[in-house]
Design a protein around this motif. Structure first.
Motif, PDB file in Angstrom:
ATOM      1  N   ASN A  29     -76.852 -21.714 -36.878  1.00 57.31           N
ATOM      2  CA  ASN A  29     -75.709 -21.507 -36.065  1.00 57.31           C
ATOM      3  C   ASN A  29     -75.611 -19.810 -34.996  1.00 57.31           C
ATOM      4  OD1 ASN A  29     -74.985 -23.643 -36.873  1.00 57.31           O
ATOM      5  ND2 ASN A  29     -73.683 -23.151 -38.794  1.00 57.31           N
ATOM      6  N   SER A  30     -75.632 -18.926 -35.368  1.00 55.37           N
ATOM      7  CA  SER A  30     -75.498 -17.625 -35.082  1.00 55.37           C
ATOM      8  C   SER A  30     -75.964 -18.155 -33.673  1.00 55.37           C
ATOM      9  CB  SER A  30     -76.082 -15.874 -35.036  1.00 55.37           C
ATOM     10  OG  SER A  30     -74.632 -16.258 -36.291  1.00 55.37           O
ATOM     11  N   MET A  31     -77.902 -18.170 -33.353  1.00 60.07           N
ATOM     12  CA  MET A  31     -78.891 -18.504 -33.493  1.00 60.07           C
ATOM     13  C   MET A  31     -78.527 -19.799 -31.818  1.00 60.07           C
ATOM     14  SD  MET A  31     -82.750 -18.517 -35.116  1.00 60.07           S
ATOM     15  CE  MET A  31     -83.319 -17.030 -35.803  1.00 60.07           C
ATOM     16  N   ARG A  32     -78.428 -21.212 -32.781  1.00 59.60           N
ATOM     17  CA  ARG A  32     -77.600 -21.768 -31.736  1.00 59.60           C
ATOM     18  C   ARG A  32     -76.487 -21.379 -30.675  1.00 59.60           C
ATOM     19  NH1 ARG A  32     -76.411 -25.652 -34.961  1.00 59.60           N
ATOM     20  NH2 ARG A  32     -77.859 -25.815 -35.105  1.00 59.60           N
ATOM     21  N   GLN A  33     -75.487 -20.404 -31.053  1.00 59.88           N
ATOM     22  CA  GLN A  33     -74.339 -19.596 -30.402  1.00 59.88           C
ATOM     23  C   GLN A  33     -75.049 -18.871 -29.442  1.00 59.88           C
ATOM     24  OE1 GLN A  33     -71.743 -18.286 -33.081  1.00 59.88           O
ATOM     25  NE2 GLN A  33     -70.538 -19.671 -34.315  1.00 59.88           N
ATOM     26  N   LEU A  34     -76.130 -18.236 -29.916  1.00 62.72           N
ATOM     27  CA  LEU A  34     -76.685 -17.168 -28.655  1.00 62.72           C
ATOM     28  C   LEU A  34     -76.987 -17.855 -27.482  1.00 62.72           C
ATOM     29  CD1 LEU A  34     -77.739 -14.179 -27.725  1.00 62.72           C
ATOM     30  CD2 LEU A  34     -79.009 -14.205 -29.907  1.00 62.72           C
ATOM     31  N   SER A  59     -77.671 -21.564 -43.131  1.00 64.38           N
ATOM     32  CA  SER A  59     -76.881 -21.989 -41.587  1.00 64.38           C
ATOM     33  C   SER A  59     -76.300 -21.451 -41.180  1.00 64.38           C
ATOM     34  CB  SER A  59     -76.462 -23.020 -42.442  1.00 64.38           C
ATOM     35  OG  SER A  59     -77.162 -24.193 -43.057  1.00 64.38           O
ATOM     36  N   SER A  60     -75.957 -20.318 -41.768  1.00 62.46           N
ATOM     37  CA  SER A  60     -74.735 -18.949 -40.618  1.00 62.46           C
ATOM     38  C   SER A  60     -75.683 -18.838 -39.354  1.00 62.46           C
ATOM     39  CB  SER A  60     -74.167 -17.981 -41.952  1.00 62.46           C
ATOM     40  OG  SER A  60     -73.801 -17.659 -40.864  1.00 62.46           O
ATOM     41  N   GLN A  61     -77.424 -18.164 -40.059  1.00 61.57           N
ATOM     42  CA  GLN A  61     -78.562 -17.387 -38.756  1.00 61.57           C
ATOM     43  C   GLN A  61     -78.756 -18.562 -37.773  1.00 61.57           C
ATOM     44  OE1 GLN A  61     -81.484 -15.704 -41.144  1.00 61.57           O
ATOM     45  NE2 GLN A  61     -80.309 -14.784 -42.662  1.00 61.57           N
ATOM     46  N   LYS A 120     -86.062 -20.050 -35.481  1.00 61.86           N
ATOM     47  CA  LYS A 120     -85.087 -21.323 -35.935  1.00 61.86           C
ATOM     48  C   LYS A 120     -86.792 -22.038 -36.903  1.00 61.86           C
ATOM     49  CE  LYS A 120     -83.325 -23.557 -32.915  1.00 61.86           C
ATOM     50  NZ  LYS A 120     -81.962 -24.595 -32.422  1.00 61.86           N
ATOM     51  N   ASN A 144     -76.306 -20.755 -26.174  1.00 59.78           N
ATOM     52  CA  ASN A 144     -75.507 -21.311 -25.571  1.00 59.78           C
ATOM     53  C   ASN A 144     -74.985 -20.839 -24.754  1.00 59.78           C
ATOM     54  OD1 ASN A 144     -76.682 -23.800 -26.617  1.00 59.78           O
ATOM     55  ND2 ASN A 144     -74.619 -24.171 -28.447  1.00 59.78           N
ATOM     56  N   GLU A 174     -76.254 -18.970 -45.930  1.00 59.05           N
ATOM     57  CA  GLU A 174     -76.684 -18.214 -45.509  1.00 59.05           C
ATOM     58  C   GLU A 174     -77.516 -18.226 -44.689  1.00 59.05           C
ATOM     59  OE1 GLU A 174     -79.221 -13.667 -45.890  1.00 59.05           O
ATOM     60  OE2 GLU A 174     -78.162 -14.409 -47.963  1.00 59.05           O
TER      61      GLU A 174
END
Length: 111
Positions: free
Chosen positions: A101-106, A97-99, A74, A108, A95
């Motif tokens: 957010n994907s890390m954050r969702q993973l 920012s999307s990565q 991150k 969580n 692109e």
């Protein structure tokens, strides 16, 4: 496109090399001239701080395409997001920012 000893160069490629004044430069290609064998590079970092943020011409033979790097964490993404903002690259910013957010969702999803 343009051909130098290392690879085919194109607009948007990240490069490093020596300017015509001998300065070390890292930046991205804004445009190229096949006939003149010149590339115009937007300087992001240099050992001459006065060229940072400017576009300079460099000889094609004096630039080398930087290898694509896979981002591992991150903090690296945040640094690249700052770089995307400073260069005004909205698509790259989105692109990255999307990565993040994907890390954050993973993360969580693991809790």
């Amino acid at each position: 496109m343009n051909l130098n000893k290392d690879s085919i160069l194109k607009t948007g490629d990240w490069v490093k090399g020596k300017s015509m004044d001998g300065e070390l430069v890292i930046g991205y290609i804004e445009s190229l001239s096949i006939l003149d064998e010149l590339v115009k590079v937007n300087v992001i970092t240099s050992d001459n701080k006065t060229t940072v943020g400017k576009t300079i011409q460099m000889l094609n033979k004096n630039v080398k395409k930087m290898p694509y790097s896979k981002v591992a964490n991150k903090e690296q993404l945040r640094f690249l997001i700052d770089l995307a903002l400073s260069t005004g690259d909205e698509d790259w910013f989105n692109e990255l920012s999307s990565q993040v957010n994907s890390m954050r969702q993973l993360v969580n999803g693991v809790k």
